[in-house]
Design an enzyme around this catalytic site. Structure first.
Site, short mmCIF file in Angstrom:
data_model
loop_
_atom_site.label_atom_id
_atom_site.label_comp_id
_atom_site.label_asym_id
_atom_site.label_seq_id
_atom_site.Cartn_x
_atom_site.Cartn_y
_atom_site.Cartn_z
NE ARG A 264 -0.69 -0.13 4.82
CZ ARG A 264 -1.52 -0.18 5.70
NH1 ARG A 264 -2.56 0.78 6.26
NH2 ARG A 264 -0.58 -0.71 6.81
CE LYS B 106 1.85 2.96 5.26
NZ LYS B 106 2.26 2.69 7.53
N GLY C 222 -4.67 -1.80 -0.87
CA GLY C 222 -3.83 -1.10 -0.89
C GLY C 222 -3.99 0.52 -0.04
CG ASP D 110 7.47 -6.87 7.12
OD1 ASP D 110 7.79 -7.55 8.35
OD2 ASP D 110 6.43 -5.77 7.35
CG ASN D 111 6.61 -3.02 9.68
OD1 ASN D 111 6.82 -3.01 8.18
ND2 ASN D 111 5.85 -3.46 10.22
CG ASP E 80 6.44 -0.06 7.17
OD1 ASP E 80 6.59 1.77 6.83
OD2 ASP E 80 6.39 -0.72 7.14
P1 AMP Z 1 2.64 -3.94 7.78
O1 AMP Z 1 1.77 -4.95 9.28
O2 AMP Z 1 2.23 -2.93 7.84
O3 AMP Z 1 3.93 -4.16 8.01
O4 AMP Z 1 2.71 -4.66 6.95
C1 AMP Z 1 2.61 -5.72 5.95
C2 AMP Z 1 2.78 -5.89 5.14
O5 AMP Z 1 1.32 -6.24 3.99
C3 AMP Z 1 3.55 -5.23 4.01
O6 AMP Z 1 3.26 -5.77 2.19
C4 AMP Z 1 2.20 -3.74 3.67
O7 AMP Z 1 2.46 -3.75 2.57
C5 AMP Z 1 1.25 -5.24 3.19
N1 AMP Z 1 -0.57 -4.69 3.58
C6 AMP Z 1 -0.66 -3.74 4.72
N2 AMP Z 1 -2.00 -3.53 4.81
C7 AMP Z 1 -2.04 -3.95 3.43
C8 AMP Z 1 -3.35 -2.81 2.54
N3 AMP Z 1 -3.68 -2.36 3.73
N4 AMP Z 1 -3.11 -2.90 1.02
C9 AMP Z 1 -2.45 -3.68 0.81
N5 AMP Z 1 -1.13 -3.97 1.99
C10 AMP Z 1 -1.24 -4.21 2.82
MG MG Z 2 5.12 -2.66 6.53
#
Ligand code: AMP
Ligand code: MG
Length: 523
Positions: A108, A127, A140, A272-273, A282
Site C-alpha cells: 500500500r 502510502k 492498497g 520488514d518494518n 512504518d
Molecule cells: P505492515 O504490517 O503494515 O508492515 O504490512 C505488512 C505487509 O502487508 C506489507 O507488505 C504491506 O505492504 C502489506 N499491507 C498492509 N496493509 C495493506 C493494505 N491495506 N493493502 C495492501 N497491502 C497491505
Molecule cells: Mg510495514
C-alpha cells in the site's frame, strides 16, 4: 473520477535545474528490474488537503506557491503524475512475529521516486494510493485515522531528535475503506533518504541462488555506496559486508536506546518494518507510554506481547540476526558475523546509559574519581540510580513523560520542600520509596552545577509527546472535516522540549477514556 494525467507542475528533471531546485534522480528505481515493478497510483474521488508540512516542503526546495494549486493536490492524492517521477513498488520479504512470512513488498505504498534536494537526496512514497502487485489480499488503501497518526508521529519523532521517515503532506478522500468499520481513505506522502528495509535483503537472500545472489550483492553495494559510505571508513574489519552489518547494528542499537528513553513503543517490529538506515519506519499501532509499564503492549493484535516496550531492544537484536543471516552469502564468515552482532550488546548498553544519564541530568562527572567518563564507564551508583527510577515508576505506574519533565524542573532546587519537588512526589503512591530515591538523587546532583542540571534535563526530557488521546482528538475532529487540530499538534510536536504555556493541557495526564483506545495492525 479524475484519471491520472500530466498536470502542469514543475518538471524537476529538466536542464533548467538549479542547485536550489529539487531534481528527480530515482537511483533505486533504476538499479535493476529485480527490485520491483512500475505501478501507477489509483485515483481517488474528490481529494482534499488534510495537512502539509510547509517547513519540510520548503527545505526540499518545492515551490510553495505550486503547493497551493489543485495540481499539487492531485499529484499528492495519486490522481496526477509528476513529470520526472517514476512510480513503482518494491519487493521485500520478512519475518513477522518471529515467523518467516515469505514475500511481502510495498502493498500500500508506492514510490514517486527520489529527489535530489538542497538538503540531500530524498525518496518520496505515497502510502494508501491503491493496489500494487504486492498487495496480496489488501486493498492498497490507508484510512484517515492511521494516516493522521503517521503524519503526526513521524513529526513527533523528528522533533525529539529520533531518526525517522517523515511525512510531507496528507490528503483525504470520501472514498470508503472497510476496516473494522467503514472509514474514509487518506494518502500520506512520506520521505526518507531510503525506505530500504532488512526485509529487502532477506528477500534476495532467500531466492534461489541464480535469481537472488547477484541482486543481493547489487543491493548491498547500492546501500553502502549511496547511503552508508561511513560503514567502510574506518570500518569494523576488512570485510565490506561485515562492515555494512556493523554499521546497521550500531544504528539500530542507537535507535532502540532512543525509543526506550523516550518511552516509544513501535508495536510491529517485524523485519520488514526495520529500516536499513536505522530510521523509525512504518507507523501503525505505536504508542508513547502514559503510565510506565515495562510490559506494555500497544498493539492489540500482539497477543503474546512479543513487541512489548521492554522487549524492543532484544527484538532489535533478533532482527539484526535475521539481517546477518541474509547477508551471509556476502560476508562468507560466520564467526565474523557473530562477532559483529555481539557489538550490539555493548553499543545498546552504552547508548541507553548515555540517554538515561542525560534524562537524569548527570553530565558524566564521576563523583568518585572526578574524571569525565565515557558512557561505558558509568558508575555503579549512577546505574543503580537509573534502574531504581525505572523500578519506582513501574511499581506505581507513574506517568513516564510527566515524571521526567517534573524531575527536570525540580532539579533546579536543592530544597526538597520546593513545590517542584512536591509535584514529582504527587505522582507516587508509595511516598517513602520515592523519598528514599529522591534523597540519593539530590545528593548525587549536588555534585553538579544545579542550574545546569535542570537546563540540561529540560533538553533531554520532552514536555510533549504524541499521546494516544491527543492523536485521537485530532482524528475525531478530522473525521468531521475539521483539520485544525492536526495542524496544531503538528506545530507543537516540532518543538516538544519548549514550554508552550498555551498548550499546558496537552502535557497533562491522559483522560480515563485513553485506556480504552484500541490500536491494532490494521490501524
Ligand atoms: P505492515 O504490517 O503494515 O508492515 O504490512 C505488512 C505487509 O502487508 C506489507 O507488505 C504491506 O505492504 C502489506 N499491507 C498492509 N496493509 C495493506 C493494505 N491495506 N493493502 C495492501 N497491502 C497491505
Ligand atoms: Mg510495514
Amino acid at each position: 473520477m479524475p484519471s491520472p494525467s500530466k498536470a502542469p507542475v514543475p518538471d524537476f528533471s529538466t536542464d533548467r535545474h538549479t542547485s536550489r531546485q529539487p531534481q528527480w534522480i530515482n537511483r533505486f528505481a533504476n538499479l535493476s528490474g529485480d527490485f520491483g515493478c512500475a505501478v501507477d497510483p489509483t485515483p481517488v474521488p474528490n481529494p482534499v488537503w488534510v495537512a502539509r508540512n510547509t517547513e519540510l516542503l520548503a527545505q526540499m526546495g518545492l515551490p510553495l506557491d505550486w503547493l497551493e494549486s489543485s495540481q499539487a493536490l492531485q499529484a499528492f492524492s495519486g490522481n496526477a503524475l509528476l513529470p520526472g517521477s517514476q512510480h513503482w513498488a518494491s519487493v521485500y520479504s520478512g519475518h513477522q512475529f518471529g515467523q518467516w512470512a515469505g514475500q511481502l513488498g510495498d502493498g500500500r505504498a508506492l514510490y514517486l521516486g527520489e529527489l535530489r534536494t538542497p538538503t540531500g537526496s530524498m525518496e518520496l512514497q505515497l502510502k494508501g494510493a491503491g493496489r500494487t502487485p504486492f498487495s496480496r489480499m489488501g486493498d492498497g488503501r490507508a484510512v484517515l485515522r492511521s494516516s493522521i497518526r503517521e503524519y503526526l508521529c513521524s513529526q513527533a519523532m523528528q522533533g525529539l531528535g529520533i531518526p525517522t521517515t517523515l511525512a510531507l503532506c496528507l490528503t483525504g478522500s470520501p472514498l470508503s475503506v472497510i476496516r473494522e468499520t467503514a472509514e474514509t481513505a487518506a494518502i500520506v506522502t512520506r520521505t526518507a533518504p531510503s525506505f530500504i528495509r532488512f526485509g529487502h535483503f532477506e528477500h534476495f537472500s532467500s531466492a534461489p541462488p541464480h535469481q537472488g545472489s547477484s541482486a543481493l550483492k547489487l543491493l548491498a553495494d547500492f546501500v553502502i555506496d549511496h547511503h552508508l559510505p561511513e560503514s567502510q571508513s574506518p570500518g569494523f574489519c576488512q570485510n565490506r559486508y561485515a562492515n555494512l552489518l556493523h554499521c546497521v547494528t550500531q544504528k539500530t542499537a542507537a535507535l532502540m536506546a532512543q525509543w526506550q528513553a523516550v518511552g516509544f513503543c513501535h508495536g510491529v517490529m517485524n523485519t520488514d518494518n526495520m529500516s536499513i538506515l536505522g530510521l523509525t519506519l512504518d507507523y501503525g499501532p505505536f504508542q508513547f507510554l502514559d503510565a510506565f509499564d515495562p510490559m506494555h503492549i500497544c498493539n492489540h493484535s500482539d497477543h503474546q506481547g512479543r513487541y512489548a516496550y521492554q522487549r524492543q531492544p532484544q527484538v532489535g537484536y533478533w532482527n539484526l540476526f535475521c539481517l546477518a543471516q541474509a547477508l551471509m552469502p556476502l560476508i562468507e564468515d560466520q564467526d565474523l558475523a557473530v562477532k559483529v552482532l555481539e557489538t550490539y550488546k555493548t553499543s545498546f548498553a552504552q547508548a541507553i546509559d548515555a540517554a538515561m544519564l542525560a534524562k537524569l541530568g548527570l553530565s558524566g562527572v564521576n563523583p568518585a574519581g572526578g574524571k569525565l567518563y565515557q558512557p561505558a564507564d558509568i558508575s555503579e551508583e549512577d546505574r543503580a540510580l537509573q534502574q531504581d527510577a525505572w523500578q519506582l515508576l513501574a511499581e506505581d505506574r507513574v506517568d513516564y513523560t510527566l515524571f521526567w519533565r517534573r524531575l527536570s524542573h525540580a532539579a533546579a532546587s536543592n530544597n526538597s520542600q520546593d513545590p517542584n519537588w512536591q509535584s514529582v512526589q504527587d505522582l507516587f503512591i508509595d511516598r517513602s520509596a520515592w523519598q528514599a530515591w529522591q534523597l540519593r538523587y539530590m545528593n548525587r546532583i549536588s555534585h553538579e552545577d544545579s542550574c545546569d542540571v535542570s537546563q540540561r534535563m529540560l533538553q533531554a526530557n520532552p514536555k510533549y509527546t504524541l499521546r494516544n488521546h491527543l492523536a485521537e482528538l485530532a482524528i475525531q475532529k478530522a473525521q468531521n472535516n475539521d483539520f485544525s487540530e492536526v495542524d496544531r499538534l503538528h506545530s507543537l510536536l516540532q518543538f516538544p522540549f519548549d514550554e508552550h504555556p498555551e498548550f499546558e493541557s496537552y502535557a497533562g495526564l491522559p483522560p480515563d477514556w485513553a485506556a480504552s483506545i484500541e490500536i491494532s495492525c490494521s490501524s
